[in-house]
Design a protein around this motif. Structure first.
Motif, PDB file in Angstrom:
ATOM      1  N   GLN A   3      -8.446   3.694  -2.153  1.00  0.00           N
ATOM      2  CA  GLN A   3      -9.151   3.428  -0.899  1.00  0.00           C
ATOM      3  C   GLN A   3      -8.974   4.646  -0.003  1.00  0.00           C
ATOM      4  O   GLN A   3      -7.856   4.998   0.366  1.00  0.00           O
ATOM      5  CB  GLN A   3      -8.580   2.169  -0.241  1.00  0.00           C
ATOM      6  N   GLU A   4     -10.087   5.283   0.332  1.00  0.00           N
ATOM      7  CA  GLU A   4     -10.025   6.503   1.126  1.00  0.00           C
ATOM      8  C   GLU A   4      -9.496   6.205   2.534  1.00  0.00           C
ATOM      9  O   GLU A   4      -9.832   5.186   3.144  1.00  0.00           O
ATOM     10  CB  GLU A   4     -11.405   7.147   1.228  1.00  0.00           C
ATOM     11  N   ILE A   5      -8.676   7.116   3.043  1.00  0.00           N
ATOM     12  CA  ILE A   5      -8.172   6.994   4.414  1.00  0.00           C
ATOM     13  C   ILE A   5      -9.297   7.372   5.383  1.00  0.00           C
ATOM     14  O   ILE A   5      -9.954   8.400   5.198  1.00  0.00           O
ATOM     15  CB  ILE A   5      -6.951   7.908   4.623  1.00  0.00           C
ATOM     16  N   ALA A  31      -5.031   9.436  -0.620  1.00  0.00           N
ATOM     17  CA  ALA A  31      -5.818   8.200  -0.499  1.00  0.00           C
ATOM     18  C   ALA A  31      -4.886   7.002  -0.572  1.00  0.00           C
ATOM     19  O   ALA A  31      -3.806   7.064  -1.174  1.00  0.00           O
ATOM     20  CB  ALA A  31      -6.875   8.114  -1.590  1.00  0.00           C
ATOM     21  N   LEU A  32      -5.313   5.906   0.072  1.00  0.00           N
ATOM     22  CA  LEU A  32      -4.542   4.665   0.019  1.00  0.00           C
ATOM     23  C   LEU A  32      -4.733   3.997  -1.335  1.00  0.00           C
ATOM     24  O   LEU A  32      -5.830   3.982  -1.891  1.00  0.00           O
ATOM     25  CB  LEU A  32      -4.990   3.714   1.130  1.00  0.00           C
ATOM     26  N   GLN A  41       0.836  -1.203   0.000  1.00  0.00           N
ATOM     27  CA  GLN A  41       0.000   0.000   0.000  1.00  0.00           C
ATOM     28  C   GLN A  41       0.865   1.244   0.000  1.00  0.00           C
ATOM     29  O   GLN A  41       1.887   1.296   0.686  1.00  0.00           O
ATOM     30  CB  GLN A  41      -0.927   0.019   1.213  1.00  0.00           C
ATOM     31  N   VAL A  42       0.426   2.246  -0.785  1.00  0.00           N
ATOM     32  CA  VAL A  42       1.062   3.564  -0.796  1.00  0.00           C
ATOM     33  C   VAL A  42      -0.035   4.605  -0.617  1.00  0.00           C
ATOM     34  O   VAL A  42      -1.228   4.308  -0.776  1.00  0.00           O
ATOM     35  CB  VAL A  42       1.841   3.808  -2.105  1.00  0.00           C
ATOM     36  N   VAL A  43       0.375   5.825  -0.292  1.00  0.00           N
ATOM     37  CA  VAL A  43      -0.563   6.946  -0.191  1.00  0.00           C
ATOM     38  C   VAL A  43      -0.291   7.888  -1.356  1.00  0.00           C
ATOM     39  O   VAL A  43       0.819   8.398  -1.506  1.00  0.00           O
ATOM     40  CB  VAL A  43      -0.407   7.685   1.146  1.00  0.00           C
ATOM     41  N   ALA A  49       2.921   2.956   5.146  1.00  0.00           N
ATOM     42  CA  ALA A  49       2.787   3.192   3.708  1.00  0.00           C
ATOM     43  C   ALA A  49       3.466   4.506   3.322  1.00  0.00           C
ATOM     44  O   ALA A  49       3.205   5.543   3.937  1.00  0.00           O
ATOM     45  CB  ALA A  49       1.314   3.224   3.310  1.00  0.00           C
ATOM     46  N   PRO A  50       4.362   4.496   2.313  1.00  0.00           N
ATOM     47  CA  PRO A  50       5.037   5.736   1.899  1.00  0.00           C
ATOM     48  C   PRO A  50       4.112   6.645   1.094  1.00  0.00           C
ATOM     49  O   PRO A  50       3.155   6.186   0.468  1.00  0.00           O
ATOM     50  CB  PRO A  50       6.196   5.218   1.036  1.00  0.00           C
ATOM     51  N   VAL A  51       4.411   7.917   1.108  1.00  0.00           N
ATOM     52  CA  VAL A  51       3.655   8.900   0.326  1.00  0.00           C
ATOM     53  C   VAL A  51       4.367   9.077  -1.014  1.00  0.00           C
ATOM     54  O   VAL A  51       5.569   9.373  -1.064  1.00  0.00           O
ATOM     55  CB  VAL A  51       3.568  10.248   1.064  1.00  0.00           C
TER      56      VAL A  51
END
Length: 509
Positions: free
Chosen positions: A374-376, A146-147, A140-142, A258-260
């Motif tokens: 996928q919304e945080i 959002a994810l 997963q990343v941001v 999760a990295p941005v």
């Protein structure tokens, strides 16, 4: 059974010291029967184990219990049968004539043996240089607040433990082959042998042994790059244990938390650099830097082909009565096509193109999975922060907030709780992006949340649009009046906003 020195000592006390059995028992602390057995008995060889006797073994009741124990081992512990339940079931269904204690004794003896029979023995494998393993892992990343799930294709070389990773949006055929191509370029060559499990992107059916029916696209890719495939047996992930462990290692080293990221290109480059830096550590078993062992792997790699193989697939679709076609389960309206017209869909890993029978491009769009996010859950996160305001700046989710919102929340430490509560309420009617843009423009971090709400709502007020009228002459449209001309008419002595004397010279006021 006693050890031989103890037996010799008992014999010595009996034969040479002439002690009674009771005296020897008190002296050694052993049971009287045990002393009697070794003092006056013969010391023979080890007893040969006799075949088990009894109704559990001879009448087949033990095999029934064994089957029940193996079945229950696959269930959660709370759903397994107890000894009492098995005994009663054995009596009711099979007419067992024995006692409950007989069943308990058998179960106590058989459980360890059944467990030992299930344990497999593995051989330590030797991996020659130039051999690789490949597998997918979900990370997963941001991105854009959002994810987003990423399918990470990882290529691992067991000899050196060097690894390469490439992010992809899916695990389908086009993504798998495109990812392999990019990984071969990162490695600077093609591995001689590639071990992989039965991925649907490459394998159609699994036969006995090494017999596999591969997809036509994968066979074309294999022939172009010239590597040998080593398939794993079904449900045998340990056969490619190095890459399985590499997926786990990369996830916890690079993607927790999760990295941005700003783009897929940035993520790809960031991963490439991370995997190069990882080669500076020592090999987990050989004690040599991975970089040195990787040089041995590089010598055995096959050269890349002069031309890359284009990765795409072709499908034929027909336009329905609504002017739509279906691609990847999604419906798309094609305005340049007629009803019942057949189109050729060329699918790449990230986009698809619709072509007419004449080869004309009539439609092009990203594949549907490219925009899945996928919304945080910010409402839940802000609720937690409100209960523990001192943890806000240390939270793993804090860095996922826009920069100006981060600054606003921590602008005054004594107001963190109130600001967290206020921003949580603001998110019911505004987005974090809108709040960040307003703060970035106005730089008003001193305002309270309720003041921010008033200003944001005022900005969103809808004003009447300007009427379009045609009566005003064009020379007067957007005409700006020069008030300096009126000054000259009303006050000739004041020209250009300056006071002049009768001779025309300017004088200070």
């Amino acid at each position: 059974m006693l050890a031989m020195p103890e037996i010799h000592y008992i014999k010595h006390l009996r034969e040479n010291k002439d002690l009674s059995i009771s005296e020897i028992a008190r002296k050694t602390g052993l049971n009287w029967r045990t002393v009697k057995k070794y003092a006056d008995g013969n010391i023979g060889g080890q007893k040969i184990m006799k075949k088990k006797r009894g109704m559990m073994y001879e009448l087949g009741y033990g095999e029934i219990i064994d089957d029940w124990l193996e079945e229950d081992a696959k269930l959660p512990r709370k759903e397994r049968r107890t000894n009492r339940t098995m005994f009663e079931q054995l009596q009711k269904e099979h007419g067992f004539p024995g006692s409950y204690r007989t069943v308990c004794a058998y179960i106590q003896e058989r459980k360890p043996h059944l467990k030992a029979e299930k344990e497999k023995r593995y051989e330590r494998l030797e991996h020659p240089p130039g051999e690789a393993q490949v597998d997918f892992g979900t990370m997963q990343v941001v991105k854009d607040g959002a994810l987003e799930d990423k399918k990470l294709l990882i290529l691992s070389f067991p000899h050196s433990n060097a690894g390469f990773a490439h992010p992809l949006p899916s695990e389908n055929r086009e993504c798998f082959l495109e990812g392999l191509k990019q990984l071969f370029h990162q490695a600077g060559g093609v591995p001689r042998r590639l071990r992989m499990d039965n991925l649907p992107a490459a394998v159609v059916t699994v036969g006995k042994g090494d017999n596999r029916q591969y997809t036509e696209a994968f066979l074309r890719f294999q022939a172009h790059y010239g590597f040998e495939v080593q398939p794993c047996n079904p449900a045998s992930g340990h056969e490619k244990g190095n890459v399985e462990r590499k997926v786990y290692y990369v996830r916890h080293r690079c993607f927790v938390p999760a990295p941005v990221v700003e783009s897929d290109e940035q993520l790809t480059e960031w991963l490439r650099v991370k995997m190069i830096e990882d080669r500076s550590r020592l090999h987990y078993e050989k004690g040599v830097p991975i970089e040195e062992l990787w040089k041995e792997d590089q010598k055995e790699l096959k050269a890349l082909p002069l031309d890359d193989l284009p990765i795409f697939s072709l499908d034929t679709v027909k336009v329905n009565k609504y002017g739509e076609i279906t691609v990847d389960g999604e419906k798309w309206v094609i305005h340049q096509a007629r009803v019942n017209q057949s189109l050729v869909v060329q699918k790449g890993w990230d986009r698809f193109i619709c072509l007419s029978n004449q080869g004309e491009v009539v439609f092009e769009a990203p594949r549907p999975y490219m925009n899945q996010k996928q919304e945080i859950p910010w409402e839940e996160i802000f609720n937690d922060w409100e209960k523990k305001p001192r943890s806000v700046s240390y939270s793993r989710f804090f860095k996922y907030l826009p920069e100006k919102v981060q600054t606003y929340l921590t602008f005054r430490k004594e107001e963190v709780k109130q600001r967290v509560r206020g921003v949580r309420e603001l998110l019911k009617s505004h987005t974090l992006k809108e709040l960040d843009e307003w703060l970035n423009k106005e730089q008003r971090f001193d305002l309270a949340p309720h003041e921010l709400k008033v200003l944001l709502e005022a900005k969103q007020q809808a004003y009447p649009e300007k009427w379009e009228e045609t009566y005003t002459p064009s020379v007067f449209v957007n005409y700006e009046t020069d008030l300096h001309l009126y000054d000259q008419r009303l006050c000739p002595s004041w020209e250009g906003g300056a006071n002049r004397d009768d001779s025309g010279h300017q004088r200070d006021l």
